[in-house]
Design an enzyme around this catalytic site. Structure first.
Site, PDB file in Angstrom:
ATOM      1  N   CYS A  67       0.815  -1.222   0.000  1.00  0.00           N
ATOM      2  CA  CYS A  67       0.000   0.000   0.000  1.00  0.00           C
ATOM      3  C   CYS A  67       0.839   1.259   0.000  1.00  0.00           C
ATOM      4  CB  CYS A  67      -0.970  -0.002   1.176  1.00  0.00           C
ATOM      5  SG  CYS A  67      -0.212   0.375   2.769  1.00  0.00           S
ATOM      6  N   CYS A 174      -6.785 -13.113   2.169  1.00  0.00           N
ATOM      7  CA  CYS A 174      -7.109 -14.484   1.751  1.00  0.00           C
ATOM      8  C   CYS A 174      -7.658 -15.367   2.860  1.00  0.00           C
ATOM      9  CB  CYS A 174      -5.862 -15.179   1.229  1.00  0.00           C
ATOM     10  SG  CYS A 174      -5.059 -14.390  -0.153  1.00  0.00           S
ATOM     11  N   GLY A 274       9.239  17.535  10.511  1.00  0.00           N
ATOM     12  CA  GLY A 274       9.756  16.961  11.727  1.00  0.00           C
ATOM     13  C   GLY A 274      10.228  15.538  11.667  1.00  0.00           C
ATOM     14  N   ASP A 375      -7.613  11.913  16.729  1.00  0.00           N
ATOM     15  CA  ASP A 375      -8.419  11.465  17.867  1.00  0.00           C
ATOM     16  C   ASP A 375      -7.749  11.795  19.185  1.00  0.00           C
ATOM     17  OD1 ASP A 375      -6.470   9.559  17.737  1.00  0.00           O
ATOM     18  OD2 ASP A 375      -7.788   8.048  16.872  1.00  0.00           O
ATOM     19  N   PHE A 810      -8.718 -13.102  -6.906  1.00  0.00           N
ATOM     20  CA  PHE A 810     -10.159 -12.985  -6.618  1.00  0.00           C
ATOM     21  C   PHE A 810     -10.975 -12.542  -7.830  1.00  0.00           C
ATOM     22  CE2 PHE A 810      -7.691 -11.414  -2.865  1.00  0.00           C
ATOM     23  CZ  PHE A 810      -7.735 -12.595  -2.148  1.00  0.00           C
ATOM     24  N   GLU A 814      -8.346 -11.450 -13.793  1.00  0.00           N
ATOM     25  CA  GLU A 814      -8.823 -12.335 -14.870  1.00  0.00           C
ATOM     26  C   GLU A 814      -8.740 -11.625 -16.220  1.00  0.00           C
ATOM     27  OE1 GLU A 814     -12.552 -14.262 -14.079  1.00  0.00           O
ATOM     28  OE2 GLU A 814     -12.849 -14.821 -16.170  1.00  0.00           O
ATOM     29  N   ARG A 924     -14.913 -12.869  -7.164  1.00  0.00           N
ATOM     30  CA  ARG A 924     -15.390 -14.044  -6.414  1.00  0.00           C
ATOM     31  C   ARG A 924     -16.913 -14.014  -6.188  1.00  0.00           C
ATOM     32  NH1 ARG A 924     -11.864 -15.511  -1.134  1.00  0.00           N
ATOM     33  NH2 ARG A 924     -12.034 -17.747  -1.228  1.00  0.00           N
ATOM     34  N   ALA A1091     -14.208 -19.057 -11.705  1.00  0.00           N
ATOM     35  CA  ALA A1091     -15.476 -19.780 -11.607  1.00  0.00           C
ATOM     36  C   ALA A1091     -15.408 -20.966 -10.645  1.00  0.00           C
ATOM     37  CB  ALA A1091     -15.953 -20.234 -12.993  1.00  0.00           C
ATOM     38  N   GLU A1273     -15.751 -19.896  -4.534  1.00  0.00           N
ATOM     39  CA  GLU A1273     -16.732 -18.816  -4.479  1.00  0.00           C
ATOM     40  C   GLU A1273     -17.961 -19.088  -3.604  1.00  0.00           C
ATOM     41  OE1 GLU A1273     -16.804 -16.764  -8.701  1.00  0.00           O
ATOM     42  OE2 GLU A1273     -16.684 -18.922  -8.879  1.00  0.00           O
TER      43      GLU A1273
HETATM   44  C1  LIG Z   1      -1.233   4.572   8.770  1.00  0.00           C
HETATM   45  C2  LIG Z   1      -1.519   5.767   9.644  1.00  0.00           C
HETATM   46  C3  LIG Z   1      -2.472   5.645  10.655  1.00  0.00           C
HETATM   47  C4  LIG Z   1      -2.760   6.744  11.474  1.00  0.00           C
HETATM   48  N1  LIG Z   1      -3.718   6.597  12.440  1.00  0.00           N
HETATM   49  C5  LIG Z   1      -4.057   7.681  13.205  1.00  0.00           C
HETATM   50  C6  LIG Z   1      -5.098   7.588  14.178  1.00  0.00           C
HETATM   51  O1  LIG Z   1      -5.701   6.538  14.384  1.00  0.00           O
HETATM   52  N2  LIG Z   1      -5.404   8.690  14.883  1.00  0.00           N
HETATM   53  C7  LIG Z   1      -4.733   9.880  14.701  1.00  0.00           C
HETATM   54  O2  LIG Z   1      -5.021  10.848  15.396  1.00  0.00           O
HETATM   55  N3  LIG Z   1      -3.744   9.970  13.793  1.00  0.00           N
HETATM   56  C8  LIG Z   1      -3.409   8.908  13.032  1.00  0.00           C
HETATM   57  N4  LIG Z   1      -2.411   9.028  12.109  1.00  0.00           N
HETATM   58  C9  LIG Z   1      -1.671  10.270  12.030  1.00  0.00           C
HETATM   59  C10 LIG Z   1      -0.394  10.121  12.883  1.00  0.00           C
HETATM   60  O3  LIG Z   1      -0.716  10.091  14.230  1.00  0.00           O
HETATM   61  C11 LIG Z   1       0.517  11.235  12.664  1.00  0.00           C
HETATM   62  O4  LIG Z   1       0.865  11.152  11.309  1.00  0.00           O
HETATM   63  C12 LIG Z   1       1.758  11.063  13.459  1.00  0.00           C
HETATM   64  O5  LIG Z   1       1.489  11.093  14.834  1.00  0.00           O
HETATM   65  C13 LIG Z   1       2.702  12.117  13.125  1.00  0.00           C
HETATM   66  O6  LIG Z   1       3.871  11.875  13.854  1.00  0.00           O
HETATM   67  P1  LIG Z   1       5.263  12.064  13.184  1.00  0.00           P
HETATM   68  O7  LIG Z   1       6.221  11.912  14.297  1.00  0.00           O
HETATM   69  O8  LIG Z   1       5.423  11.218  12.037  1.00  0.00           O
HETATM   70  O9  LIG Z   1       5.169  13.588  12.718  1.00  0.00           O
HETATM   71  P2  LIG Z   1       5.701  14.230  11.365  1.00  0.00           P
HETATM   72  O10 LIG Z   1       4.959  13.675  10.246  1.00  0.00           O
HETATM   73  O11 LIG Z   1       7.138  14.177  11.312  1.00  0.00           O
HETATM   74  O12 LIG Z   1       5.287  15.710  11.649  1.00  0.00           O
HETATM   75  C14 LIG Z   1       4.011  16.174  11.400  1.00  0.00           C
HETATM   76  C15 LIG Z   1       4.068  17.702  11.355  1.00  0.00           C
HETATM   77  O13 LIG Z   1       4.387  18.165  12.646  1.00  0.00           O
HETATM   78  C16 LIG Z   1       5.582  18.972  12.627  1.00  0.00           C
HETATM   79  N5  LIG Z   1       6.293  18.670  13.879  1.00  0.00           N
HETATM   80  C17 LIG Z   1       6.616  17.421  14.331  1.00  0.00           C
HETATM   81  N6  LIG Z   1       7.194  17.525  15.534  1.00  0.00           N
HETATM   82  C18 LIG Z   1       7.232  18.834  15.829  1.00  0.00           C
HETATM   83  C19 LIG Z   1       7.686  19.576  16.957  1.00  0.00           C
HETATM   84  N7  LIG Z   1       8.201  18.989  18.027  1.00  0.00           N
HETATM   85  N8  LIG Z   1       7.543  20.928  16.936  1.00  0.00           N
HETATM   86  C20 LIG Z   1       7.006  21.571  15.867  1.00  0.00           C
HETATM   87  N9  LIG Z   1       6.559  20.912  14.781  1.00  0.00           N
HETATM   88  C21 LIG Z   1       6.666  19.575  14.774  1.00  0.00           C
HETATM   89  C22 LIG Z   1       6.307  18.569  11.397  1.00  0.00           C
HETATM   90  O14 LIG Z   1       7.125  19.595  10.929  1.00  0.00           O
HETATM   91  C23 LIG Z   1       5.168  18.227  10.446  1.00  0.00           C
HETATM   92  O15 LIG Z   1       4.699  19.383   9.839  1.00  0.00           O
HETATM   93  C24 LIG Z   1      -2.089   7.956  11.286  1.00  0.00           C
HETATM   94  C25 LIG Z   1      -1.118   8.070  10.300  1.00  0.00           C
HETATM   95  C26 LIG Z   1      -0.823   6.998   9.473  1.00  0.00           C
HETATM   96  C27 LIG Z   1       0.235   7.127   8.423  1.00  0.00           C
HETATM   97  S1  FES Z   2      -2.409 -14.906   2.404  1.00  0.00           S
HETATM   98 FE1  FES Z   2      -2.787 -13.015   3.329  1.00  0.00          FE
HETATM   99  S2  FES Z   2      -3.141 -11.709   1.660  1.00  0.00           S
HETATM  100 FE2  FES Z   2      -2.989 -13.617   0.748  1.00  0.00          FE
HETATM  101  S1  FES Z   3       3.165  -1.427   2.310  1.00  0.00           S
HETATM  102 FE1  FES Z   3       3.774  -0.524   4.142  1.00  0.00          FE
HETATM  103  S2  FES Z   3       2.014  -0.653   5.329  1.00  0.00           S
HETATM  104 FE2  FES Z   3       1.318  -1.310   3.413  1.00  0.00          FE
END
Ligand SMILES: Cc1cc2nc3c(=O)[nH]c(=O)nc-3n(C[C@H](O)[C@H](O)[C@H](O)COP(=O)(O)OP(=O)(O)OC[C@H]3O[C@@H](n4cnc5c(N)ncnc54)[C@H](O)[C@@H]3O)c2cc1C
Ligand code: FES
Ligand code: FES
Length: 1329
Positions: A67, A174, A274, A375, A810, A814, A924, A1091, A1273
């Site tokens: 992904c 799967c 960051g 959140d 799936f 095909e 499927r 199929a 299927e």
């Molecule tokens: C797969 C996935 C799932 C996620 N699930 C959730 C979820 O369930 N709930 C939710 O709330 N979020 C979710 N997120 C968002 C995630 O929480 C934030 O992307 C993450 O916490 C950012 O942290 P980071 O350290 O990577 O920050 P970065 O990506 O490095 O920074 C984010 C921003 O903050 C700035 N920054 C970072 N640290 C500082 C600092 N100390 N001072 C000033 N600026 C700063 C950076 O410059 C940048 O602009 C998800 C993200 C992904 C990719």
């Molecule tokens: S066995 Fe997990 S994606 Fe196919």
């Molecule tokens: S390929 Fe990295 S989480 Fe999906």
């Protein structure tokens, strides 16, 4: 992903451990790897911002890219580093796809290859997932192995809950997850596997064997498993315990600093960022460049945790896993009243993506990202958390309140400021806190609405002193409901508050994110839950308060969503006593590729090593649904480094027309007909350059009217072909006879295949006579060969298509795989170089279509007894911009429209709508699940209308042996009634129904529902000539056998079953038989692997080939009856007897005609029944799948482990279809849901907590190989039992709130998402918004 070899492959594969160390080497980044004694440096990239999965530095292909956005876990690896602050080595899981290479400075990376190998010794995690049948296509397996390994590394004796948590960030499309959990349960200290020796009645191995029918619950023997020995794990390389160094590379600078001052020195430069994630994601998906990335991971002040007087302070760079662990410890140690806020945060973190993300995402990053749907921010805001902010020479501490987020993705921080720390306060006596988060699915990390709520009472009174109600998902930033809070403080009454709320939390009808009604209702529901929770904590349940008497039936509304430990039972019939030990047919042999898949050794298309002069291709696609192409400007693209050429329709030497019905284009000419329509392709030296070049191609359009929905198509009469119709009996007479008639409309959304391996093709010129070899991830070698030959204008004999294995198909591969293959072949033709293209997930989802959405208009006539006398259903499907297989899908829908019920007077029509969406295709079930869901819809309405139990009405109308279907096929060997009776009995349906009624009476806001549903699935290609197959068997003089057949292996275990068939036929062990691949130069003109019929067709062809060989060996056997297989083979060879043979099979001819509604159609039917129980939360729309019992007829199973795997995998995919997966398009036809962050497939937590599957015993099928039946299927539809159990629960909820519901029948379209469930539970809150 694949990490490409660069001459060191040999070395690394021997090494136990791969270590990463980044250093600046002449403006390039060096990656250290090797065994500890034999270190080597290899320059891997000049692009320091690229992630681990984007470059392939060490030639290891185990870690997969599925992904690229942190949402699937296929790329999970273990990072280890020496933590200078904690003074110890720490290990944590991470998503390689999100990890910039520079972040690996002083980090040791362990990939799946580093922990075990089939050549030496499998790690116990690898062994157990393979032997417990937890790997089908295997593309997810390395990531799952690493998540589990990671857990065991830190916790060698985990609990079952810890195992489930560890796997929360991994997806599998799967298996249906059950076998993985069951295999890993053997590591658990609680509920762990006792091998059937314990007393635990729920133990998977402890189900009583039924002596009379030899039913077995043992799909594997845990006693065979190697023990886990934590002392054997690779150590942390001592070389990495050294100082740091900054990195510098192509276009980006990476600063790894140790002091806040140093960070501040560079923070105020433009476009800095960051930490890891968003730079990576934004560079990838938004084509952004960040010239400087500051890494704060090494600054002590930003990473420290301090326990203060008023709360716990976390450095802004503390990973969320650190926050979680610290708060968990605090909750365990501190008095309960001090940890109200902490528990709220922990509740949010419980549903926060996987461990991989929490281990690296920082709390400060989450705050400063200022996501409107964060959140954590509503929780921090409501709790009054304090933020310490510093800039050069200044330091200030502020409370996070409603002013902190002044706008969309904005904070109060100035450009020169950084967030140093956040202090999360202890709660006080009389203070209560709750946090809520509602997403599409429980484990979906992208919430719709989030909330933090706090109340503080005057000591010893019920007088509110402070109140904070903060929300995410209700505006363009985190907000606080200030007006409501003030009103509440003055009036102190729940009802006043709810009314104030209505006024304050408004959402415009076109607010981003949609779901307006749902989101507004949620805000009220959350408040109500908070209110009840506080009353409960105050001990006020069942007592009078200012807002009225609290009903005890409200109490369960306050319970947090809990994941209960999964239990499962799988039963199958053992092989007959006396069957030879060597005869492997009917035994649960593990998938033959499973061990290699678990070790990351299995080779998928993109794992094929790069060719020396290989080029990369990237498709250029339309951004308009329907438009004229006015111009294509490639001048900017040509300036991108590594640009080779742009391919368009003008480059095609053969025909641009392609597709099953020649109605598609390889490249759009003059006009585009969907967003994602392929217009051309760029070819460059690397995938990164190809991406940049493709984005630089400028296309101008002139928009034309577009048709997006089925309703649009009906309105504009936009259809393919003419109406399809099946009619039997006298419909008019039937409706006249009926006591009752119900009519309605029902919609079923489409579904994305979401195979973990996206489409991939590598094409290689052979240098002679236009010969070309293609490695393709396809289910259809024949059409790939034909379409490529057609576009190039060469005969098919010059095109060789080879398929080793697919990472899931799936039906999605095909026909749609040819979109990529034809373009890649053309690029090879034009450049003379090998060319590769693997689609990114977002491209794949955009371009390749999926399951057809269906709209049905139905009218059903029935007697008071529930007996159906007449049915009319008009079906419409959304086919998209080309016909592809849509007509066949609609035919299949019509053949299954009566489901399992005998209907004397029936008419079904089908119209295939032509729209401007990407062409939908096989998936499927192929139209049958949609038609059968429609059938169960009217069936459920008959039961409600007659006031009869639904199971009684279903049973009353069910077919019997010898009945004729509506297409006039006689039902023979009709085992459905047996499946039904067994399922009814084993699920204890009637007893549980009474329990559920009792539960529903006792609980106002939680309701349970139960439903039992049958399925009948016709087996055959409806096009007669497709029901053929070929096989080739080659016997070598050492007695080994190389087998090939026409089917492709995509995880369904086809190759394993074919080896079993050959093994029994030849009477030799499976170890002597090998299947290498599927290819057009071994078996020509193959039907697609589709199929569900591939085992039937190819199995018979393999059998025939074996018979030919056996016949030739017969004289030598006679001559030497006590000889061995090898003796006879060598004797035959020495007698110049051919040891290769083909086998061919043709199924009975299909003679069915729509005109006469007669003739032979299906070879036989597969049957099954499922009973499911669910619980819904009426306030939020959450639902839990409590229990599912399935009885499935698979004939005499060739391999019960594989068959049960197919039943469970299909069921869980159906569960996704009917309850979770929702494709969303803009009104202009652009797909919004293009990855796991927006499109939710089932996760480990989605499956039924109690999952019981049994294969119907004693039901040999005389129509297929070794009396087996097709299984791929048919079970998918059984997930409809969950859909209708949800509907049953909603009925109970609506009955409770009768005042708000005028009608007993209500519409619930598929999928039954949380939004639909919540909105359908009409109650006072739903009616207020
Ligand atoms: C797969 C996935 C799932 C996620 N699930 C959730 C979820 O369930 N709930 C939710 O709330 N979020 C979710 N997120 C968002 C995630 O929480 C934030 O992307 C993450 O916490 C950012 O942290 P980071 O350290 O990577 O920050 P970065 O990506 O490095 O920074 C984010 C921003 O903050 C700035 N920054 C970072 N640290 C500082 C600092 N100390 N001072 C000033 N600026 C700063 C950076 O410059 C940048 O602009 C998800 C993200 C992904 C990719
Ligand atoms: S066995 Fe997990 S994606 Fe196919
Ligand atoms: S390929 Fe990295 S989480 Fe999906």
């Amino acid at each position: 992903m694949a990490w490409r070899p660069a001459g060191l492959r040999e070395k690394q594969q021997q090494s136990l451990h791969v270590s990463g160390k980044v250093a600046a080497v002449a403006s390039r980044i060096a990656y250290y790897l090797g065994t500890f004694t034999n270190a080597k440096y290899q320059i891997i990239s000049s692009n320091i911002s690229c992630s681990l999965t984007h470059e392939h530095p060490v030639g290891l292909s185990g870690t997969k890219l599925a992904c690229g956005e942190g949402g699937c876990g296929a790329c999970t690896v273990m990072f280890s580093k020496y933590d200078h602050l904690q003074n110890k080595i720490v290990h944590f899981p991470a998503n390689a796809c999100l990890a910039p290479i520079c972040s690996l400075h002083h980090v040791s990376v362990t990939t799946v290859e580093g922990i075990g190998s089939t050549k030496t010794r499998l790690h116990p995690v690898q062994e157990r997932i393979a032997k417990s049948h937890g790997s089908q296509c295997g593309f997810c397996t390395p990531g799952i192995v690493m998540s589990m390994y990671m857990l065991l590394r830190n916790q060698p004796e985990p609990t079952m809950e810890e195992i489930e948590d560890a796997l929360q960030g991994n997806l599998c499309r799967c298996t249906g997850y059950r076998p993985i959990l069951q295999g890993f349960r053997t590591f658990a200290r609680d509920g762990g596997c006792c091998g059937g020796k314990g007393d635990n009645p729920n133990c998977c191995m402890n189900q009583k064997k039924d002596q009379t029918v030899t039913l077995s619950p043992s799909l594997f023997n845990p006693e065979e498993f190697m023990p886990l020995d934590p002392t054997q794990e690779p150590i942390f390389p001592p070389e990495l315990l050294v100082g740091d160094a900054p990195g510098r590379g192509w276009a980006v600078r990476w600063a790894q600093v140790r002091m806040p001052g140093a960070a501040l020195g560079i923070k105020d430069r433009p476009a800095t960022s960051g930490f890891h994630f968003f730079p990576g994601i934004e560079m990838k998906f938004k084509n952004k460049l960040f010239p400087l990335i500051v890494c704060p991971a090494w600054i002590p002040e930003l990473n420290s945790v301090e326990h203060g007087e008023e709360g716990i302070s976390f450095g802004a760079s503390c990973p969320l896993s650190c926050v979680e662990k610290t708060l968990l410890d605090a909750v365990a140690q501190l008095p309960t009243h001090k940890t109200e806020v902490f528990r709220g945060i922990l509740e949010q973190l419980r549903w926060f993506s996987g461990k991989q993300l929490k281990s690296v995402a920082s709390v400060g990053g989450n705050i400063i990202t200022a996501s409107p749907i964060s959140d954590l921010n509503p929780v921090f805001m409501a709790s009054g958390a304090k933020l310490t902010i510093v800039s050069r020479g200044t330091r200030r501490t502020i409370r996070m309140d409603h002013t902190f987020f002044p706008g969309y993705r904005k904070t109060l921080l100035g450009p020169e400021e950084i967030l140093l720390a956040i202090e999360i306060p202890y709660s006080r006596e009389g203070e209560f806190f709750s946090a809520f988060k509602q997403s599409s699915g429980r484990e979906d990390y992208i919430p719709k609405v989030t909330s933090g709520m706090r109340v503080l009472f005057q000591p010893g009174t019920a007088q509110i002193k402070e109140l904070a109600l903060c929300y995410g998902g209700m505006a363009d930033r985190t907000i606080s409901a200030l007006k409501t809070t003030r009103k509440q403080l003055s009036k102190s009454c729940c009802r006043t508050c709810v009314q104030a709320w209505q006024e304050e939390l408004q959402l415009a009808p076109d607010a981003p994110g949609g779901m307006i009604e749902f989101r507004r209702t949620l805000t009220l529901s959350f408040f109500f839950k908070f209110y009840l929770t506080v009353l409960q904590k105050l001990g006020k349940v069942d007592s009078e308060d200012k807002c009225g008497k609290l009903d005890p039936t409200f109490a369960s509304a306050t319970l947090l969503f809990q994941k209960d430990p999964p239990t499962n039972v799988q039963l199958f019939q053992e092989v007959p006593k006396g069957q030879s030990e060597d005869d492997i047919v009917g035994r649960p042999l593990p998938h033959l590729g499973a061990a290699m898949q678990a070790c990351g050794e299995a080779v998928y298309c993109d794992d094929i090593p790069h060719y020396q002069n290989e080029l990369s291709l990237r498709l250029v696609t339309s951004t308009r649904a329907h438009a004229k192409i006015k111009s294509i400007d490639t001048s900017e693209a040509q300036k991108v480094q590594g640009f080779v050429c742009f391919l368009s329709v003008d480059d095609i030497p053969g025909s641009n027309k392609t597709g099953y019905f020649n109605d598609e284009t390889v490249f759009a000419k003059d006009e585009v007909t969907c967003v994602g329509h392929i217009i051309g392709a760029v070819v460059t030296d690397t995938p990164e350059h190809a991406q940049r070049a493709a984005q630089a191609v400028k296309i101008t359009y002139e928009d034309l009217p577009a048709i997006i929905t089925i309703e649009d198509a009906i309105k504009h009469n936009s259809f393919y072909g003419s109406e399809l119709k099946i009619e039997k009996g006298d419909l008019q007479k039937g409706f006249l006879e009926a006591d009752n008639i119900v009519s309605g409309e029902f919609y079923i959304g489409g579904q994305e295949h979401f195979y973990l391996e996206t489409h991939c093709t590598i094409a290689v010129p052979k240098g002679e006579a236009g010969e070309m070899e293609l490695f393709v991830s396809t289910e259809n070698t024949m059409k790939t060969q034909a379409f490529v030959a057609n576009v190039l204008g060469v005969p098919a004999n010059q095109i060789l298509v080879r398929v080793k294995r697919l990472g899931g198909g799936f039906g999605g591969k095909e026909t749609r795989s040819t979109l990529v293959s034809t373009a890649v072949a053309l690029a090879v033709y034009k450049t003379g170089c090998p060319v590769r293209c693997m689609l990114d997930r977002d491209e794949d989802m955009l371009i390749t279509g999926g399951r057809h959405p269906f709209l049905a208009r139905y009218k059903v006539g029935f007697m008071k007894t529930g007996r159906i006398v007449a049915l009319e259903v008009n079906h419409y499907s959304n086919a998209g911009n080309t016909l592809d297989l849509s007509e066949a899908v609609m035919q299949a829908a019509l053949f299954h429209m009566e489901s399992c019920y005998k209907i004397p007077n029936i008419r079904g029509t089908g119209r295939v709508c032509k729209t401007n969406l990407p062409s939908n295709t096989a998936f499927r079930g192929f139209g049958a699940p949609q038609a059968m869901l429609i059938a169960e819809q009217w069936m459920s309405e008959i039961a409600v209308t007659c006031g009869l139990p639904a199971e009684e009405v279903r049973r009353k109308n069910m077919y019997k042996e010898g009945d004729l279907t509506h297409f006039n096929q006689k039902l023979e060997g009709f085992t459905l009634t047996r499946c039904w009776d067994e399922c009814l009995a084993s699920s204890q349906y009637h007893a549980r129904k009474s329990e559920i009624d009792k539960f529903n009476k006792e609980n106002c806001w939680k309701k349970r529902g139960l439903c039992i549903v049958p399925t009948k699935f016709g087996i055959n290609f409806a096009i007669s000539f497709l029901n053929q197959a070929g096989a080739l068997i080659l016997v070598y003089t050492d007695g080994s056998v190389l087998l090939t057949h026409g089917g492709t292996e995509m995880g369904q275990g086809l190759h394993t079953k074919m080896v079993q068939v050959a093994s029994r036929a030849l009477k030799i062990p499976t170890s002597k038989i090998y299947i290498s691949e599927t290819s057009t130069n071994t078996v020509p003109n193959t039907s697609p692997t589709a199929a569900s019929i591939s085992t039937d067709l190819n199995g018979q062809a393999v059998y025939e080939a074996c018979q030919t060989i056996l016949k030739r060996l017969e004289p030598f056997k006679r001559k030497n009856p006590s000889g061995s297989w090898e003796d006879w083979v060598i004797a035959a060879y020495q007698d110049a007897v051919s040891l290769s043979a083909t086998g061919f099979y043709k199924a009975p001819e299909v003679t069915y005609s729509f005109e006469t509604n007669s003739g032979y159609l299906f070879n036989y039917f597969s049957y099954g029944v499922a009973c499911s129980e669910v619980e819904i939360d009426c306030l939020t729309g959450d639902h839990k799948n409590l229990r599912t019992d399935i009885v499935m007829d698979v004939g005499s199973s060739l391999n019960p482990a594989i068959d049960i795997g197919q039943v469970e995998g299909a069921f869980v995919q159906g569960l996704g279809l009917f309850t979770l997966e929702e494709l969303q398009y803009s009104p202009e036809g652009s797909l919004y849901t293009r990855g796991p962050s927006t499109y939710k497939i089932p996760t480990f937590g989605s499956i039924p907590i109690e999952f019981r599957v049994s294969l119907l015993r004693d039901s040999p099928n005389k129509k297929a190989i070794y009396a087996s039946k097709a299984v791929g299927e048919p079970p998918l539809f059984l997930a409809a039992s969950i859909f209708f159990a949800i509907k049953d629960a909603i009925h109970a909820a609506r009955a409770q709130h009768k005042d708000y519901n005028r009608k007993e029948l209500f519409r619930l379209d598929s999928p039954a998402t949380q939004e639909k469930i919540r909105n359908a539970c009409m109650d006072k809150f739903a009616t207020m918004v």
